[in-house]
Design a protein around this motif. Structure first.
Motif, PDB file in Angstrom:
ATOM      1  N   MET A   1     -41.852   4.900 -21.781  1.00  0.00           N
ATOM      2  CA  MET A   1     -41.023   6.066 -21.467  1.00  0.00           C
ATOM      3  C   MET A   1     -39.657   5.982 -22.137  1.00  0.00           C
ATOM      4  O   MET A   1     -39.076   6.984 -22.541  1.00  0.00           O
ATOM      5  CB  MET A   1     -40.877   6.182 -19.951  1.00  0.00           C
ATOM      6  N   SER A   2     -39.124   4.749 -22.270  1.00  0.00           N
ATOM      7  CA  SER A   2     -37.806   4.589 -22.890  1.00  0.00           C
ATOM      8  C   SER A   2     -37.808   5.039 -24.340  1.00  0.00           C
ATOM      9  O   SER A   2     -36.776   5.455 -24.876  1.00  0.00           O
ATOM     10  CB  SER A   2     -37.360   3.128 -22.799  1.00  0.00           C
ATOM     11  N   SER A   3     -38.980   4.962 -25.008  1.00  0.00           N
ATOM     12  CA  SER A   3     -39.057   5.394 -26.397  1.00  0.00           C
ATOM     13  C   SER A   3     -38.853   6.892 -26.532  1.00  0.00           C
ATOM     14  O   SER A   3     -38.522   7.388 -27.612  1.00  0.00           O
ATOM     15  CB  SER A   3     -40.413   5.000 -26.995  1.00  0.00           C
ATOM     16  N   TYR A   4     -39.067   7.641 -25.430  1.00  0.00           N
ATOM     17  CA  TYR A   4     -38.820   9.090 -25.432  1.00  0.00           C
ATOM     18  C   TYR A   4     -37.423   9.422 -24.911  1.00  0.00           C
ATOM     19  O   TYR A   4     -36.805  10.385 -25.356  1.00  0.00           O
ATOM     20  CB  TYR A   4     -39.871   9.798 -24.569  1.00  0.00           C
ATOM     21  N   VAL A   5     -36.932   8.622 -23.967  1.00  0.00           N
ATOM     22  CA  VAL A   5     -35.627   8.906 -23.363  1.00  0.00           C
ATOM     23  C   VAL A   5     -34.498   8.675 -24.355  1.00  0.00           C
ATOM     24  O   VAL A   5     -33.560   9.479 -24.451  1.00  0.00           O
ATOM     25  CB  VAL A   5     -35.421   8.035 -22.106  1.00  0.00           C
ATOM     26  N   PHE A   6     -34.585   7.590 -25.127  1.00  0.00           N
ATOM     27  CA  PHE A   6     -33.508   7.268 -26.070  1.00  0.00           C
ATOM     28  C   PHE A   6     -33.270   8.380 -27.095  1.00  0.00           C
ATOM     29  O   PHE A   6     -32.123   8.798 -27.296  1.00  0.00           O
ATOM     30  CB  PHE A   6     -33.798   5.945 -26.777  1.00  0.00           C
ATOM     31  N   PRO A   7     -34.303   8.917 -27.782  1.00  0.00           N
ATOM     32  CA  PRO A   7     -34.041  10.016 -28.729  1.00  0.00           C
ATOM     33  C   PRO A   7     -33.437  11.249 -28.067  1.00  0.00           C
ATOM     34  O   PRO A   7     -32.583  11.928 -28.663  1.00  0.00           O
ATOM     35  CB  PRO A   7     -35.434  10.327 -29.298  1.00  0.00           C
ATOM     36  N   ILE A   8     -33.857  11.556 -26.834  1.00  0.00           N
ATOM     37  CA  ILE A   8     -33.312  12.731 -26.137  1.00  0.00           C
ATOM     38  C   ILE A   8     -31.843  12.508 -25.789  1.00  0.00           C
ATOM     39  O   ILE A   8     -31.017  13.416 -25.907  1.00  0.00           O
ATOM     40  CB  ILE A   8     -34.145  13.026 -24.876  1.00  0.00           C
ATOM     41  N   CYS A  54     -33.871  17.494 -30.279  1.00  0.00           N
ATOM     42  CA  CYS A  54     -34.761  16.576 -29.553  1.00  0.00           C
ATOM     43  C   CYS A  54     -36.051  16.345 -30.326  1.00  0.00           C
ATOM     44  O   CYS A  54     -36.532  15.209 -30.446  1.00  0.00           O
ATOM     45  CB  CYS A  54     -35.078  17.142 -28.163  1.00  0.00           C
ATOM     46  N   SER A  55     -36.635  17.406 -30.847  1.00  0.00           N
ATOM     47  CA  SER A  55     -37.884  17.281 -31.608  1.00  0.00           C
ATOM     48  C   SER A  55     -37.691  16.387 -32.828  1.00  0.00           C
ATOM     49  O   SER A  55     -38.510  15.504 -33.104  1.00  0.00           O
ATOM     50  CB  SER A  55     -38.372  18.665 -32.054  1.00  0.00           C
ATOM     51  N   LEU A  56     -36.596  16.620 -33.554  1.00  0.00           N
ATOM     52  CA  LEU A  56     -36.340  15.827 -34.751  1.00  0.00           C
ATOM     53  C   LEU A  56     -36.132  14.361 -34.417  1.00  0.00           C
ATOM     54  O   LEU A  56     -36.705  13.471 -35.071  1.00  0.00           O
ATOM     55  CB  LEU A  56     -35.112  16.387 -35.472  1.00  0.00           C
ATOM     56  N   PHE A  57     -35.339  14.087 -33.395  1.00  0.00           N
ATOM     57  CA  PHE A  57     -35.043  12.702 -33.054  1.00  0.00           C
ATOM     58  C   PHE A  57     -36.239  11.995 -32.432  1.00  0.00           C
ATOM     59  O   PHE A  57     -36.400  10.785 -32.595  1.00  0.00           O
ATOM     60  CB  PHE A  57     -33.835  12.638 -32.119  1.00  0.00           C
ATOM     61  N   LEU A  58     -37.082  12.741 -31.714  1.00  0.00           N
ATOM     62  CA  LEU A  58     -38.304  12.138 -31.182  1.00  0.00           C
ATOM     63  C   LEU A  58     -39.240  11.706 -32.306  1.00  0.00           C
ATOM     64  O   LEU A  58     -39.987  10.738 -32.174  1.00  0.00           O
ATOM     65  CB  LEU A  58     -39.019  13.127 -30.258  1.00  0.00           C
ATOM     66  N   VAL A  59     -39.176  12.441 -33.412  1.00  0.00           N
ATOM     67  CA  VAL A  59     -40.028  12.110 -34.553  1.00  0.00           C
ATOM     68  C   VAL A  59     -39.447  10.951 -35.368  1.00  0.00           C
ATOM     69  O   VAL A  59     -40.196  10.103 -35.869  1.00  0.00           O
ATOM     70  CB  VAL A  59     -40.211  13.356 -35.454  1.00  0.00           C
ATOM     71  N   LEU A  60     -38.124  10.875 -35.482  1.00  0.00           N
ATOM     72  CA  LEU A  60     -37.501   9.912 -36.384  1.00  0.00           C
ATOM     73  C   LEU A  60     -36.998   8.641 -35.714  1.00  0.00           C
ATOM     74  O   LEU A  60     -36.934   7.590 -36.363  1.00  0.00           O
ATOM     75  CB  LEU A  60     -36.327  10.575 -37.115  1.00  0.00           C
ATOM     76  N   LEU A  61     -36.607   8.716 -34.455  1.00  0.00           N
ATOM     77  CA  LEU A  61     -36.012   7.560 -33.792  1.00  0.00           C
ATOM     78  C   LEU A  61     -37.060   6.768 -33.021  1.00  0.00           C
ATOM     79  O   LEU A  61     -38.058   7.327 -32.568  1.00  0.00           O
ATOM     80  CB  LEU A  61     -34.897   8.021 -32.838  1.00  0.00           C
ATOM     81  N   GLU A 156     -43.258  15.605 -41.113  1.00  0.00           N
ATOM     82  CA  GLU A 156     -44.157  14.627 -41.730  1.00  0.00           C
ATOM     83  C   GLU A 156     -43.636  14.175 -43.086  1.00  0.00           C
ATOM     84  O   GLU A 156     -43.700  12.981 -43.413  1.00  0.00           O
ATOM     85  CB  GLU A 156     -45.557  15.233 -41.865  1.00  0.00           C
ATOM     86  N   VAL A 157     -43.134  15.107 -43.885  1.00  0.00           N
ATOM     87  CA  VAL A 157     -42.594  14.741 -45.201  1.00  0.00           C
ATOM     88  C   VAL A 157     -41.358  13.871 -45.040  1.00  0.00           C
ATOM     89  O   VAL A 157     -41.136  12.919 -45.809  1.00  0.00           O
ATOM     90  CB  VAL A 157     -42.280  16.011 -46.020  1.00  0.00           C
ATOM     91  N   CYS A 169     -39.351   2.451 -48.003  1.00  0.00           N
ATOM     92  CA  CYS A 169     -40.753   2.702 -47.675  1.00  0.00           C
ATOM     93  C   CYS A 169     -40.821   3.502 -46.384  1.00  0.00           C
ATOM     94  O   CYS A 169     -39.923   3.391 -45.531  1.00  0.00           O
ATOM     95  CB  CYS A 169     -41.527   1.388 -47.484  1.00  0.00           C
ATOM     96  N   PRO A 170     -41.855   4.304 -46.203  1.00  0.00           N
ATOM     97  CA  PRO A 170     -42.005   5.019 -44.934  1.00  0.00           C
ATOM     98  C   PRO A 170     -42.127   4.035 -43.775  1.00  0.00           C
ATOM     99  O   PRO A 170     -42.703   2.953 -43.924  1.00  0.00           O
ATOM    100  CB  PRO A 170     -43.299   5.816 -45.119  1.00  0.00           C
ATOM    101  N   TYR A 171     -41.552   4.392 -42.640  1.00  0.00           N
ATOM    102  CA  TYR A 171     -41.688   3.534 -41.462  1.00  0.00           C
ATOM    103  C   TYR A 171     -42.535   4.183 -40.383  1.00  0.00           C
ATOM    104  O   TYR A 171     -42.734   3.612 -39.303  1.00  0.00           O
ATOM    105  CB  TYR A 171     -40.307   3.144 -40.912  1.00  0.00           C
ATOM    106  N   ARG A 172     -43.044   5.405 -40.691  1.00  0.00           N
ATOM    107  CA  ARG A 172     -44.001   6.060 -39.800  1.00  0.00           C
ATOM    108  C   ARG A 172     -45.074   6.725 -40.644  1.00  0.00           C
ATOM    109  O   ARG A 172     -44.865   7.028 -41.819  1.00  0.00           O
ATOM    110  CB  ARG A 172     -43.311   7.084 -38.896  1.00  0.00           C
ATOM    111  N   LEU A 173     -46.205   6.995 -40.034  1.00  0.00           N
ATOM    112  CA  LEU A 173     -47.390   7.475 -40.742  1.00  0.00           C
ATOM    113  C   LEU A 173     -47.358   8.987 -40.929  1.00  0.00           C
ATOM    114  O   LEU A 173     -47.024   9.731 -40.004  1.00  0.00           O
ATOM    115  CB  LEU A 173     -48.639   7.074 -39.945  1.00  0.00           C
ATOM    116  N   PHE A 174     -47.709   9.443 -42.139  1.00  0.00           N
ATOM    117  CA  PHE A 174     -47.967  10.862 -42.375  1.00  0.00           C
ATOM    118  C   PHE A 174     -49.400  11.125 -41.935  1.00  0.00           C
ATOM    119  O   PHE A 174     -50.348  10.591 -42.506  1.00  0.00           O
ATOM    120  CB  PHE A 174     -47.797  11.188 -43.857  1.00  0.00           C
ATOM    121  N   ASP A 175     -49.558  11.970 -40.910  1.00  0.00           N
ATOM    122  CA  ASP A 175     -50.881  12.160 -40.302  1.00  0.00           C
ATOM    123  C   ASP A 175     -51.216  13.645 -40.281  1.00  0.00           C
ATOM    124  O   ASP A 175     -50.471  14.460 -39.729  1.00  0.00           O
ATOM    125  CB  ASP A 175     -50.882  11.599 -38.874  1.00  0.00           C
TER     126      ASP A 175
END
Length: 378
Positions: A1-8, A54-61, A156-157, A169-175
């Motif tokens: 849950m903390s992985s979602y709270v921190f970006p918000i 929030c959406s952007l930071f949830l994706v990047l952080l 994703e990009v 290098c990318p640190y998350r997967l393009f899916d």
């Protein structure tokens, strides 16, 4: 849950900083466009910006600790997944749910693969709701789907490029599954939006009030204050310019500011059909409240009311800074007097401003009342 709270939490901090910097420009835009301030529209647009952050930071952080993310990964690391609906296979593979036992279905909501797919579906669902409010018509669902897909592709990009080269290098997967689930969430939110939006004022009611305000030729106190703020910034800019051109001396600030105020509060309105720089931006002008009478004298009285307010406060502050008086035994009393005068004037102006703003248009600012000037949109 903390992985979602921190970006918000981080998005909230950025949002508050942005709100502090952009609130006045937003007020100017709102009063220029609508002629009044709608709390509902403000909350809607502010929440929309907060949601996007929030959406952007949830994706990047969270971000990696180093820019050299290649060193943290194996040499043959694959940074993308282009096989669609892999999330279905992952859910079926990892779930402990038994199809023949409905009581086991509840276990699904606690499993990683399902939660990840649900998160990607819900991530852009609010985006669809907002788009339905902005577009209004159901027929625009294709446009909403395209915008949702575009936003998802941007996320994703951004991940695939390591935030456009910040990380090597990318640190998350393009899916591709993220594109599918995000876009599906947008479309679902777009279609269920009327259920949610029924609880709030419609965009049509706000537009109807806007037309009513424009037709009634009402200029509320807040846009008048915003125009005065813009004019004051223009005065300061001109005062600095004149101060640069004039010889240095103790009267330089007085002369340069006086010239700036004369230009912004009298000469420009005279030459521009009653418009100051600020009132032109807020889409109104100043006229004599007595029909048929010239506005020149009224605008001059308005200038004097504003000028003497500034001059009196400037003088009370300047007296305490005269070096020859600093050695006097009465200097502490002079400082107290100067501070007291400035504080009293500031307090009176503050209370006066509050009374006018919250009077609902029944009161006028002292400089307009004394000069018999009124604002108009016509």
């Amino acid at each position: 849950m903390s992985s979602y709270v921190f970006p918000i939490q981080y998005a909230f901090l950025v949002f508050m900083l942005g709100s502090y910097l952009l609130f006045v420009p937003w007020l100017v835009y709102t009063y220029r466009k609508d002629g009044f301030f709608s709390w509902w529209r403000f909350i809607l647009n502010a929440s929309f910006l907060f949601y996007l952050l929030c959406s952007l930071f949830l994706v990047l952080l969270p971000l990696p600790d180093t820019r050299d993310t290649c060193a943290m990964q194996a040499e043959n690391t694959v940074y993308y997944s282009l096989i669609p609906f892999t999330f279905v296979r992952d859910i079926l593979k990892e779930t402990s749910m038994v199809w023949s036992h409905p009581s086991s279905y509840i276990q699904l909501i606690s499993e990683r693969a399902f939660l990840q797919a649900a998160f990607n579906f819900l991530l852009l669902l609010p985006f669809g709701v907002y788009l339905r409010y902005f577009f209004q018509k159901r027929e625009y669902w294709k446009r909403a789907l395209g915008l949702g897909f575009g936003l998802s592709l941007f996320f994703e990009v951004t991940q695939l490029t390591g935030i456009y080269g910040i990380y090597n290098c990318p640190y998350r997967l393009f899916d591709v599954d993220d594109l599918i689930l995000n876009s599906s969430g947008v479309l679902f939110g777009f279609f269920i939006a009327p259920i949610i939006l029924a609880l709030f004022p419609s965009n049509k009611s706000i537009e109807a009030k806007r037309e009513s305000v424009m037709e009634s030729d009402i200029v509320l106190p807040v846009p008048q204050l915003l125009a005065l703020l813009i004019d004051s910034i223009a005065v300061q800019f001109l005062a600095d310019l004149f101060g640069f051109l004039l010889p240095v001396g103790w009267l330089t600030e007085v002369i340069s500011t006086s010239l700036g105020m004369m230009l912004c509060f009298y000469l420009i309105p005279i030459l521009w059909n009653g418009k100051t720089i600020g009132s032109a931006i807020l889409r109104f002008r100043l006229v004599n409240e007595d029909p048929g009478k010239s506005s020149a004298i009224a605008l001059f009285k308005r200038f004097l009311a504003l000028y003497f307010t500034w001059f009196f406060m400037y003088t009370s502050n300047a007296i305490s800074q005269i070096e020859s008086l600093m050695e006097s035994t009465y200097y502490p009393f002079l400082i107290l007097f100067s501070f007291g005068v400035s504080a009293v004037i500031s307090l009176v102006l503050f209370i006066h401003g509050l009374l006018v703003v919250f009077s609902g248009g029944r009161r006028r600012f002292y400089f307009d009342f004394a000069s018999r000037v009124r604002p108009t949109r016509k």
